[in-house]
Motif scaffolding. Structure first.
Motif, mmCIF file in Angstrom:
data_model
loop_
_atom_site.group_PDB
_atom_site.id
_atom_site.type_symbol
_atom_site.label_atom_id
_atom_site.label_comp_id
_atom_site.label_asym_id
_atom_site.label_seq_id
_atom_site.Cartn_x
_atom_site.Cartn_y
_atom_site.Cartn_z
ATOM 1 N N PRO A 39 82.236 14.559 2.553
ATOM 2 C CA PRO A 39 82.674 15.379 3.695
ATOM 3 C C PRO A 39 82.348 14.709 5.023
ATOM 4 C CG PRO A 39 81.554 16.728 2.059
ATOM 5 C CD PRO A 39 81.365 15.308 1.631
ATOM 6 N N ARG A 40 83.293 14.775 5.948
ATOM 7 C CA ARG A 40 83.116 14.186 7.270
ATOM 8 C C ARG A 40 83.066 15.243 8.363
ATOM 9 N NH1 ARG A 40 84.864 8.885 7.884
ATOM 10 N NH2 ARG A 40 84.139 9.159 10.027
ATOM 11 N N THR A 48 87.934 16.683 7.087
ATOM 12 C CA THR A 48 87.884 15.811 5.916
ATOM 13 C C THR A 48 89.285 15.519 5.384
ATOM 14 O OG1 THR A 48 85.706 16.704 5.348
ATOM 15 C CG2 THR A 48 86.898 15.554 3.613
ATOM 16 N N THR A 92 91.067 21.749 2.074
ATOM 17 C CA THR A 92 91.235 20.382 2.567
ATOM 18 C C THR A 92 92.714 20.062 2.753
ATOM 19 O OG1 THR A 92 89.203 19.721 1.420
ATOM 20 C CG2 THR A 92 90.697 17.958 2.096
#
Length: 743
Positions: free
Chosen positions: A339-340, A346, A598
């Motif tokens: 995860p960013r 993400t 996502t």
């Protein structure tokens, strides 16, 4: 005689063999248990358990027998290395070095020494946790103790003995760790697969240093020209307090999304030459130093108590014990990516990770390589959108009158369906309203879609080309849904019961309007001529989202299979497997939710709007500086998703005479005699209508969304005096919230 045996058993139990105190503590921590949990299970105080683990006291019957049983079970799960004793694990194992650093990637500058992996002791784990994914389940659980860090220039530690072949030793311990404080005040990092690291860092700057140099965290790149994922640290409330961070943000900090610049921890980082991105120190903070060559020094932080894990997508993950949270996030990371940020961030970052903007060139005359554009990517520089693609407030629209409202002939408006109609007399005689929902609808819409890669070109009176991505100003009001071409044959339909495929509201367009290529191509497919007035087309194009779709599809199908829902199931088996699938493993169900978010979030992020109170219409906002700010790609995906749905609706209507009564995004509601989708879907010998609705787990197939009675639907509409209330919004639970808010 039985009483005599009981007394003998009690005598044996009173001397039940127990491992040394330090081993008791190791076993408890290896399983992620707290002293409080053990104390509660045994009916004693936490201080008593701590005394047993320190050797100050020994347990006595009847608790001794139960405690011995617990430790024996844990020892089976987490045995010590055959060549070491429990006490020896607290001693640093001699380190093995290789004298040659790894070769630099082609086209990159010589690399700095690789961060060193900690020395480990290994133990087999015959019973992995139920939330462990296949890759993690095969990895043995390990307990790691800190060891001296090598100062030898250019040296790299050998990979731990149980590291899978081909694993980069810099990332031998997985992509992430959850940092917490145990009952004795020791800082621990919980990694995937049951691995626990002792953390020696006393401050946040030293924690970042330790993560990069010793923790062995990270994830390999997803594409050849790409970069490895930065390690992720998840800080619990206790860890926040240990490192000088608040356990929760104030109301003002929550509104700004970050700590104030003058916070003491931010000053500590600055003194240690660490930097923060423009987002500052918020729930998802990135701490870095400028890159040197191909080496990056960057650590991502996630702080759940600051609401980093949105409950809409991550449910109650933020409140899981550290070991379980590490396993859940590790499963997501292994199947999607580390995860960013939010699931939306993400999703967008995954696009870039799979199609990096640059690559190393072929050697020039001097033998040197340089960075060049990576074909098939969006490049490293942002491009302007077409005026019709710009959202309200965009700098391209700064010259418009202040209160001007753009109509369909000025603004591209490709959105998901929100359509409903009154029930017919025949439908009112049915007993049920059955909702079906398209799995991963927007992912399916992205699959195989050709999108623009570069800037748009404006053309007047163009001939329509269905293979050319772009935005087209064209009049589709002449398309009559009562007569449509399906394949090579013309079909007669009741157009009054069908939504228009050209507008989100389902209303028939009144004149020229801007559409994305898939929408105009569908008008041609239905058998009608089109004559665009003008267009913004993109001659530089490609199937940019194919790898993104494949990655997310595989993640979704694999996780659903872990939950007992398989791609090869028959329609009946699929419906049965979907019933209560979330309860089989609630943590894996959270992973499914995050994967779906996502997809939707990543597509939505392609047209991120301005945020913050300081922005004014006509001014640029930060998202416009991203190459991935591409409202045209978002529009194309949504257009194709809506068209895919309409195509199935038309084929189903032509074959069965059944029409939907409501559609909301990827959910369609039909009137039926029975409560199951099989009561109206035309399956023959287990085979669905070609090109129609199909039950199954794969993206684009449908699942059962919910069933209510026709009386419920009519009653709700009468109650709120809304004859066209969108029943698809409430079909899942039957609970109707505030109709005026659209919730």
């Amino acid at each position: 005689m039985s009483e005599l045996f009981d007394r003998v058993d009690a005598l044996v139990a009173s001397r039940a063999s127990l491992p040394p105190p330090e081993e008791r503590r190791r076993l408890r921590k290896a399983h992620g248990l707290t002293a409080d949990e053990v104390a509660e299970a045994l009916g004693v105080r936490r201080a008593t358990v701590s005394a047993w683990e320190s050797g100050k006291t020994e347990p006595r019957p009847p608790e001794r027998d139960a405690y011995a049983r617990l430790l024996n079970k844990l020892a089976e799960l987490y045995p010590t290395s055959p060549n070491s004793s429990a006490a020896a694990q607290d001693t640093a194992v001699p380190e093995t070095f290789t004298g040659t650093p790894a070769p630099a990637e082609a086209g990159s500058a010589p690399t700095a020494p690789a961060p060193e992996a900690p020395t480990t002791t290994t133990a087999e784990d015959p019973q992995p946790r139920p939330t462990t994914n296949a890759a993690a389940a095969s990895r043995p659980a390990r307990t790691v103790r800190p060891s001296a860090t090598s100062r030898r220039p250019g040296a790299r530690k050998a990979a731990p003995a149980n590291t899978p072949p081909g694993t980069d030793p810099r990332m031998a311990n997985g992509p992430l760790a959850v940092v917490d404080i145990d009952d004795d005040g020791q800082v621990l990092a919980y990694c995937v697969g049951g691995l626990i690291l002792d953390v020696p860092a006393k401050s946040l700057p030293s924690l970042v240093d330790w993560t990069l140099k010793e923790a062995g965290l990270g994830q390999p790149k997803l594409s050849g020209p790409g970069k490895d994922a930065d390690p992720l640290l998840v800080l619990t409330e206790a860890a926040c307090e240990r490192y000088g961070l608040p356990a929760a943000l104030t109301d003002e900090e929550r509104l700004t999304g970050r700590l104030p610049e003058g916070h003491k921890v931010i000053k500590q980082l600055a003194r240690a030459d660490w930097k923060l991105t423009r987002r500052g120190f918020g729930p998802w903070a990135r701490i870095y130093r400028p890159a040197h060559g191909s080496e990056r020094s960057c650590v991502q932080l996630c702080i759940p108590s600051w609401h980093a894990l949105d409950t809409r997508h991550w449910d109650g993950a933020a409140h899981l014990p550290p070991a379980e949270l590490a396993q859940l996030l590790g499963t997501y990371a292994s199947r999607v990516m580390t995860p960013r940020g939010s699931t939306a961030v993400t999703g967008l970052e995954l696009m870039t990770a799979l199609h990096p903007p640059t690559r190393a060139s072929e050697p020039d005359e001097s033998g040197k390589r340089h960075s060049e554009h990576n074909p098939g990517s969006l490049g490293k520089d942002p491009v302007d959108c077409a005026p019709c693609e710009a959202p309200d407030g965009h700098p391209l629209l700064a010259d418009l009158p202040r209160f001007h409202v753009r109509g369909p002939a000025e603004k591209l408006f490709e959105e998901a369906y929100d359509w409903a109609r009154p029930l017919t007399d025949d439908e009112c005689t049915k007993r049920y309203l059955v909702g079906i929902d398209v799995n991963m609808a927007f992912a399916a819409g992205a699959n195989g879609l050709t999108v623009g890669l570069g800037a748009p070109t404006h053309v007047k009176n163009p001939a329509f080309d269905p293979k050319l991505p772009g935005s087209w100003l064209v009049d589709l009001s002449h398309v009559d849904l009562s007569r449509a071409k399906i394949g090579k044959e013309w079909a007669r339909l009741d157009g009054s019961l069908l939504p228009s495929p050209f507008t989100p509201s389902g209303e028939r367009p009144a004149g020229p309007a801007w559409y994305a290529t898939p929408t105009v191509a569908y008008a041609v497919e239905l058998g009608y001529d089109v004559a665009p007035i003008e267009a913004w087309v993109r001659y530089d194009n490609g199937r940019y989202l194919d790898a993104w779709y494949t990655r997310l599809r595989d993640a979704y199908i694999a996780t659903m299979a872990d939950l007992g829902v398989h791609a090869d199931a028959s329609p009946e088996e699929f419906l049965a497997a979907m019933d209560g699938y979330r309860d089989r493993d609630p943590q894996l169900a959270i992973v499914v939710s995050a994967i779906k978010a996502t997809v939707k979030g990543g597509i939505g992020k392609l047209r991120e709007r301005a945020r913050g109170g300081g922005w004014k219409p006509g001014q640029p906002w930060p998202a416009l500086n991203r190459p991935t700010w591409r409202p045209d790609i978002r529009a194309a995906v949504i257009s194709r998703t809506r068209i895919n749905m309409h195509r199935k609706i038309v084929k189903h209507a032509a074959f069965t005479g059944q029409y939907p009564v409501a559609i909301l995004s990827d959910c369609a509601v039909y009137a039926a005699d029975g409560p199951s989708p099989l009561d109206f879907l035309p399956y023959r010998d287990g085979k669905p209508l070609p090109g129609g609705w199909r039950l199954g787990v794969s993206p684009g197939m449908v699942k059962h969304e919910g069933t209510q009675t026709v009386l419920w639907g009519e009653g709700v509409r009468d109650q709120f005096n809304a004859p066209e209330l969108n029943l698809a919004r409430y079909i899942k639970t039957g609970e109707v919230t505030d109709v005026g808010s659209g919730e």
